[in-house]
Design an enzyme around this catalytic site. Sequence first.
Site, PDB file in Angstrom:
ATOM      1  N   GLU A 163       0.837  -1.200   0.000  1.00  0.00           N
ATOM      2  CA  GLU A 163       0.000   0.000   0.000  1.00  0.00           C
ATOM      3  C   GLU A 163       0.875   1.256   0.000  1.00  0.00           C
ATOM      4  O   GLU A 163       1.741   1.390   0.873  1.00  0.00           O
ATOM      5  CB  GLU A 163      -0.910  -0.015   1.233  1.00  0.00           C
ATOM      6  CG  GLU A 163      -1.905  -1.169   1.199  1.00  0.00           C
ATOM      7  CD  GLU A 163      -2.444  -1.548   2.587  1.00  0.00           C
ATOM      8  OE1 GLU A 163      -2.407  -0.721   3.510  1.00  0.00           O
ATOM      9  OE2 GLU A 163      -2.901  -2.703   2.732  1.00  0.00           O
TER      10      GLU A 163
ATOM     11  N   GLU B 164      -4.741  -6.848   2.807  1.00  0.00           N
ATOM     12  CA  GLU B 164      -3.551  -7.550   3.295  1.00  0.00           C
ATOM     13  C   GLU B 164      -3.530  -9.012   2.869  1.00  0.00           C
ATOM     14  O   GLU B 164      -2.459  -9.563   2.574  1.00  0.00           O
ATOM     15  CB  GLU B 164      -3.441  -7.425   4.822  1.00  0.00           C
ATOM     16  CG  GLU B 164      -2.804  -6.121   5.301  1.00  0.00           C
ATOM     17  CD  GLU B 164      -3.701  -4.896   5.149  1.00  0.00           C
ATOM     18  OE1 GLU B 164      -4.920  -5.083   4.947  1.00  0.00           O
ATOM     19  OE2 GLU B 164      -3.202  -3.758   5.215  1.00  0.00           O
TER      20      GLU B 164
ATOM     21  N   PHE C 162       2.227  -1.735   8.807  1.00  0.00           N
ATOM     22  CA  PHE C 162       2.560  -1.864  10.231  1.00  0.00           C
ATOM     23  C   PHE C 162       2.483  -3.346  10.589  1.00  0.00           C
ATOM     24  O   PHE C 162       1.541  -4.036  10.172  1.00  0.00           O
ATOM     25  CB  PHE C 162       1.548  -1.099  11.101  1.00  0.00           C
ATOM     26  CG  PHE C 162       1.725   0.393  11.114  1.00  0.00           C
ATOM     27  CD1 PHE C 162       2.333   1.027  12.190  1.00  0.00           C
ATOM     28  CD2 PHE C 162       1.269   1.166  10.054  1.00  0.00           C
ATOM     29  CE1 PHE C 162       2.478   2.410  12.217  1.00  0.00           C
ATOM     30  CE2 PHE C 162       1.414   2.547  10.067  1.00  0.00           C
ATOM     31  CZ  PHE C 162       2.020   3.172  11.149  1.00  0.00           C
TER      32      PHE C 162
ATOM     33  N   HIS D 187      -0.646   0.195  16.519  1.00  0.00           N
ATOM     34  CA  HIS D 187       0.382   0.501  15.528  1.00  0.00           C
ATOM     35  C   HIS D 187       1.782   0.463  16.142  1.00  0.00           C
ATOM     36  O   HIS D 187       2.700   1.064  15.608  1.00  0.00           O
ATOM     37  CB  HIS D 187       0.160   1.892  14.918  1.00  0.00           C
ATOM     38  CG  HIS D 187      -1.035   2.002  14.028  1.00  0.00           C
ATOM     39  ND1 HIS D 187      -2.317   1.955  14.498  1.00  0.00           N
ATOM     40  CD2 HIS D 187      -1.148   2.160  12.679  1.00  0.00           C
ATOM     41  CE1 HIS D 187      -3.165   2.092  13.488  1.00  0.00           C
ATOM     42  NE2 HIS D 187      -2.485   2.213  12.374  1.00  0.00           N
TER      43      HIS D 187
END
Lengths: 323, 335
Positions: free
Chosen positions: A27, A58, A81, A127
């Site tokens: 991405e 994903e 992440f 995150h």
Amino acid sequence: MTTYRESVAEGIAREMRRDDTVVCLGEDIGAAGGVFKTTVGLFDEFGPERVWDTPISEQAIVGAAMGAAMTGMRPVAEIMFSDFLACCWDYLANEIPKVRYMTGGQVTVPLVVRTANGGGLGFGAQHSQSVENWALTVPGLKIAAPSTPADVVGLMATAIRSDDPVVFFEHKGLFASKGAPAPDGHVVPFGQAALLREGTDVTIVGLASTVPLALTAADRLAEQGVQADVVDLRTLLPLDVSSVLRSVERTSRLVVVEENPYQGGWGATVVSVVAEEGFALLDAPMRRVAGANVPLPFADALEDQVIPTVDKVVDTVKALVDY
Amino acid sequence: MTDATTTTTGTDAAKLLRRHETMAVIRRTEKAAHDLFMSGLVKGTTHLAAGQEAVAVGARGALRDGDYAFATYRGHHHAIAWGATAEECLAELMSKATGSCKGKGGSMHLTKAASGMLGSYAIVGAHLPMAVGAAWSARLRATDQVAVAFFGDGATNIGAFHESLNLAAVWKLPVLFVCENNLYMEYTPIGTVTAAANPAADRAPSYGIPAELVDGNDVVAVEDAVARAAERARAGDGPTVLEARTYRHYGHSRTDPASYRPEGELERWLERDPLTVSANQLRALGTSDDDIRAAEESAAATVEAAVDAAKAAPGADLAEAFTDVWADGGAEWRT
Ligand SMILES: Cc1ncc(C[n+]2csc(CCOP(=O)(O)OP(=O)(O)O)c2C)c(N)n1
Ligand SMILES: [Mg+2]
């Protein structure tokens, strides 16, 4: 000097130049250069047929990388992440690591899943987690987690050239850190820990972000007369337990510093091997300075409470030396 | 969405007879798997594809050597259609050294990578992104290969299905999504858990992908539909969704007696058994009953010999437990 961040793109670019089958997907990795700017320059140099922007999918990112890897490509997939690995965990837990085995060796999966791992930047619970221990629970994955710019390049070369699947953890807290650039043709083999500092009193084992932390702690300890060996594992799989055992043979004390949670953390595997195979070398109990068993909090002051810090390492080592 | 019309154009009798024989090999293999399970020689579980043969055989018939296939745990028919022998499949089910995966895969993971059948996957929907990736790879390597993913009606409700359709559409990849709609996801009628009458075909238009409904018990119809989709894919026009209506003759898996089926449903589908359909088509093309019977007998003999050979084969080599984790053949995790 160069940064850890720039070394990610440099490491990938070197492999893309030498091998046309290396392609990147993820991405915002193309013209935007990635949210952490770790793929800056790749799109300009290699173009849209080598560097592919994907939707927020994903499973499709990692699953497509797997299908491409099985059919002659060497994909490098970015999961923005590392917390998001949970969204495609089936591929890391069930598909990629098992397919070669369950087909009796009929297929190979030469791919790299790169991901920004760990805390220190105040991104909050979803995150910031260090999840390298997630990957370590899965037989069939190789795991690299560099601590220096040169190692980023050298381990990236091995990861991309590997015929086995590799999860490549880039530590968010290290992106801005600087170090010597990798020489031309730099390749760091997997399963070879680096002995970064020699001492006689204690072995401190670190990985990625906890390596600079261990080195700083070792400096402080030296001022107080305690000399530490600092071992950077570089890869969790293969795990270089020989280097750890060799060091403990000289120091007779072991402290493992890991950012992932204590519960199920990789340090548990390291100390269990030392307990089984190096018990007689020890003059004190082994200690783990690990992430606390809580989600990562947002506030800096709170985050410091739950991840390893220099103070925690120094205190732990001192208690051990006095044992 | 267009409704496929069955056409025998371009399908000569000899070709159809070969398809008929392959379907008969699959049917006999499934029957043998069932019987071997009952006699204790196959352990674990099996998900038999008897009744669904035409989808695999028709699709393979329309594709070329080198095209890729990805299948599910109900994948014996795809493995055989892609060239796996009944013997290596049954040996694998029986945990033998001669099994296609050396005893490390079993019924749910039959694979014939040498001819492009790149695995059977038992996490529902997981292989759809892989097929997308194989199609992406074909494009990157500038070959004209296509990839096909076979999956069940139930798989259309998992995220990977939707992520795959979207990615394949935006990248215009040469991939075929072939849904074998056998009316049930495990023990649940698909309509009771799906907000679309045709679970695959009705979703495709929202991704800009053309879809076709096809009679999954008619090998000629499947072959024609897959040929159209493959032609589009090779021409650079992107993915297609095919939804093949079909029916499994056995229960979902070994332990399922399928008592949830409404009375008469199985019987109605048996009248449309893919082997009956193809036998009728053969007769219409002038093939004699003797020739049809000879093909079926040849299939039966192949599977009988396969059962004997698999039974006689040695058990899995114990050393194999520690091979094939890594590409170097080994399983070392430390240095
Ligand atoms: C992710 C996942 N969820 C649940 C299961 C258990 N399961 C195995 S097969 C199946 C039904 C699948 O139905 P469908 O896709 O229609 O395929 P069919 O079995 O009819 O061929 C389920 C729920 C699984 N294997 N994987
Ligand atoms: Mg079904």
